[in-house]
Enzyme design. Structure first.
Site, PDB file in Angstrom:
ATOM      1  N   ILE A  98      -6.644   2.287   0.125  1.00 58.42           N
ATOM      2  CA  ILE A  98      -5.634   1.372  -0.580  1.00 58.42           C
ATOM      3  C   ILE A  98      -5.218   1.678  -1.851  1.00 58.42           C
ATOM      4  CG2 ILE A  98      -5.601  -0.867  -1.617  1.00 58.42           C
ATOM      5  CD1 ILE A  98      -8.154  -1.999   0.153  1.00 58.42           C
ATOM      6  N   CYS A  99      -4.374   1.954  -1.871  1.00 57.71           N
ATOM      7  CA  CYS A  99      -3.227   1.840  -3.102  1.00 57.71           C
ATOM      8  C   CYS A  99      -3.001   0.939  -3.496  1.00 57.71           C
ATOM      9  CB  CYS A  99      -2.398   3.102  -2.792  1.00 57.71           C
ATOM     10  SG  CYS A  99      -1.202   3.447  -3.981  1.00 57.71           S
TER      11      CYS A  99
END
Length: 161
Positions: A98-99
């Site tokens: 997840i960014c």
């Protein structure tokens, strides 16, 4: 655990253990809407069910987050990934990474598992498209052999999705 095997992970410090036990009790009393903690006997790894918010692209969909807590939590951010299948989202890679800045550079010890979950649900809910990041294939290919998302130098440039 991505990046290192569970066996090589260092045990939680007393501070981390106390904090997580407190967060777990708070979760049981007042769980964040849209989430369900899946009980295990491992305080250092939580699996959390995420329910897409009504009226969003992810309504009626369920995903699972895996949260691995480091030895020095909350001074160090937990590693948070989606288990397969990860949602198709411009800031979520197909390997579950997840960014999201609060998981890395913008982490604060004042944050909790609940606040992280709410931020992730907000990110999902605000999306206008269901598609992986443009660089998904390259990134996932470079993450072979279990590289942790915490080893990535993220570039946080798009908060419109």
């Amino acid at each position: 655990m991505t990046g290192s095997s569970a066996a090589s992970r260092k045990a939680l410090s007393k501070i981390a253990s106390n904090r997580l036990q407190k967060e777990l009790v708070e979760w049981q009393v007042n769980p964040p809407v849209g989430f369900k903690h899946k009980p295990t006997d491992n305080l250092q790894r939580w699996v959390i069910e995420v329910h897409g918010a009504p009226g969003t692209l992810y309504a009626n969909e369920t995903f699972q987050l895996q949260v691995d807590f480091p030895e020095h939590y909350p001074m160090e951010a937990p590693q948070v990934i989606f288990l397969s299948p990860a949602p198709k989202h411009p800031h979520i890679y197909s390997n579950g990474h997840i960014c999201l800045d609060i998981l890395y550079d913008s982490w604060s010890p004042a944050m909790t598992v609940s606040s992280v979950c709410i931020s992730i649900l907000s990110m999902l809910s605000s999306s206008t498209v269901k598609q992986p990041p443009e660089d998904n294939d390259r990134y996932v290919r470079n993450c072979k052999n279990g590289r942790s998302p915490k080893e990535t130098r993220w570039w946080f440039h798009d908060d419109k999705v």
